[in-house]
Every structure is written in C-alpha cells, then in structure tokens.
Design an enzyme around this catalytic site. Structure first.
Site, mmCIF file in Angstrom:
data_model
loop_
_atom_site.group_PDB
_atom_site.id
_atom_site.type_symbol
_atom_site.label_atom_id
_atom_site.label_comp_id
_atom_site.label_asym_id
_atom_site.label_seq_id
_atom_site.Cartn_x
_atom_site.Cartn_y
_atom_site.Cartn_z
ATOM 1 N N HIS A 15 0.870 -1.182 0.000
ATOM 2 C CA HIS A 15 0.000 0.000 0.000
ATOM 3 C C HIS A 15 0.906 1.231 0.000
ATOM 4 C CE1 HIS A 15 -2.963 2.981 1.221
ATOM 5 N NE2 HIS A 15 -3.910 2.076 1.079
ATOM 6 N N ARG A 18 -6.296 10.691 -0.012
ATOM 7 C CA ARG A 18 -5.968 11.147 -1.359
ATOM 8 C C ARG A 18 -7.234 11.355 -2.188
ATOM 9 N NH1 ARG A 18 -3.319 6.781 -3.673
ATOM 10 N NH2 ARG A 18 -3.546 5.508 -1.803
#
Length: 277
Positions: free
Chosen positions: A58, A81
């Site tokens: 990740h 994000r």
C-alpha cells in the site's frame, strides 16, 4: 482457520523471507499476530500453498514522527488522497497522480527512492482545510495519534518539511493551473481540491507517509467452498480456511475493500456448510 497473513514475521525462517525476501526490510500494517501460524499448522497435515510470493504494498502508511523507524505503521487510508490530498517528495514536488492505483503510486514512490524502501523512507501527504473537512473522522483520528500536523501558511509547511522557500508554493500554483486545465503531467484529470486559496493564511495538515506491506494474497490452497486442499488439490476433510490465511482468491493484487468482502462471503459459505455437517 482464519489466522490472517504472514508478513509480520521477518526472521530468516519466515514465509516472507522465503517467498518475498525483497520485502523483509519494508514496514507493514500487519498486527503482531500475522506470522503465518495457521499456514504452518495446515502444512503439517499436507495442505497446499499458493501465490506465497504475492504481497500487496500500500503506498501510504503513516510514519510516526516520535518513532520513525518502527516497522509497524498505521495505514493512511485512500480517502485521504481521494478527497484531494497530494503526495510530495523530499523537494516538495508532486511526482504522480495521487488517485492512481496502489501499485502505480507505490511504483512512483520507489522511483523517487531508487527502489530502496525501508522503515525510514518517507514522503509527505499534504491536505488543505477544505480537504481535511471532507475526510472527517479520519483526520480527527490521525491528528489525535500525532500523525498529522497542523501548520498555518505555506512557508511554515516548507520549513517543516525542509524545502527551499517558494518551492512548495510553486508546486501548489502548478497544481492550481492543472486543476483549471483538468489535466496534469501525470495524467490526473480529477481534482477534488484545487488548492485555490491564500497560501499564507491557509491551515494545512501534513503527515509523513511511506509504502507499507499491507496484504498477503498467498496462503493455504482452498476450494470455492472454503475447503482446505492438499498439494494434489484434494479436499482435506473437516478443515476450512477463510480470510488472509487462504491464498489464490485475489490474484496478483487485491482490490481495495475486497478483503472484508472475502471474509463475509467465505465466512458465510463455510458457516453454512459446517452447520449441516
């Protein structure tokens, strides 16, 4: 069996060292329990294994400023994000489409670090006040844990991350321009936050992030009904596995959210099967 993955064990005899030694020094989001014990137990009675070399990375795990070298990290969720947070390198520059897939963003990070990542490798996640409000409880939790720091004014952020005066401001101006054009040099076409505000009065949130081991796609070989299979792909009577201990379900790289889905689907299938035995 539902004992989880194996990437928390890093010793020379661990599954990670055997099947994916290139990741042994990388930090991870796994709990201390995730040492592959369930896989080992199943192996002793002949269970097969599959996809053991496939470990998901990740792109964003938080680096605790108070304990930066700790290999265990708290996940910085994609929502950070997704609502408009941007990722910066050590020069205060963007280098990727933040909304790209996990493997794409991770690859871009590795390019920045020369493919050498460990518990101390870090980047910066930057959010505006608008972005922070959208992320809601996530921001509250991460701030409470000391993983996000509030700073007023872009010059304070530049000072905090140690870049030349004006460099981050240029990055944000360029981002504003790309947002208006609806495309940047990294192929980004969606801009949840254009960072259009007065830079010196804006309240920013900044956190250190780094790629982390996050999920093991490999594990015990199972059937579509959750039965554990031996090395000849034959059912081992009475033994079932679901969750991260089971391999072969997600292919090369698990999609976000599918680990919980897997647990529910196979958990129900196995539960219903066991209940009528």
């Amino acid at each position: 069996l539902s004992t989880g993955g194996f990437a928390a064990a890093r010793d020379k005899d661990s599954y990670l060292a055997k099947y994916a030694p290139e990741y042994v020094e990388m930090p991870a989001t796994f709990g201390d329990f995730s040492t592959g014990d369930g896989i080992g137990l199943a192996e002793k009675i002949g269970a097969g294994k599959i996809d053991m070399e496939k470990v998901q990375i990740h792109p964003t795990g938080f680096v605790d400023p108070e304990d930066p070298t700790n290999p265990s990290k708290i996940l910085c969720a994609e929502v950070m994000r997704g609502v408009g947070g941007i990722i910066l390198n050590a020069k205060g520059e963007r280098f990727c489409n933040e909304l790209g897939t996990r493997d794409y963003v991770t690859d871009k990070m590795m390019e920045q670090k020369g493919k050498s990542l460990d518990a101390k490798s870090s980047f910066y996640l930057l959010l505006s006040s608008t972005t922070s409000e959208k992320a809601g409880a996530h921001v509250g939790f991460y701030t409470w844990k000391g993983l996000l720091k509030k700073l007023v004014g872009v010059s304070k952020v530049e000072e905090y991350i140690g870049v030349a005066s004006g460099s981050l401001q240029k990055t944000l101006v360029d981002y504003q321009t790309a947002s208006k054009a609806e495309k940047d040099q990294f192929g980004k076409t969606t801009f949840p936050d254009s960072f259009s505000f007065d830079f010196e009065s804006e309240e920013f949130l900044v956190g250190l992030v780094t790629p982390v081991l996050h999920y093991c796609m490999g594990g015990i070989t199972i059937s579509s009904s959750g039965n554990v299979l031996n090395q000849e792909k034959q059912i081992i009577p009475g033994l079932y596995a679901c969750g991260e201990v089971a391999g072969g379900v997600h292919g090369n790289n698990r999609l976000a959210g599918n680990s919980l889905l897997e647990c529910v689907v196979y958990g129900r299938i196995i539960g219903n099967t066991i209940s009528v035995l």
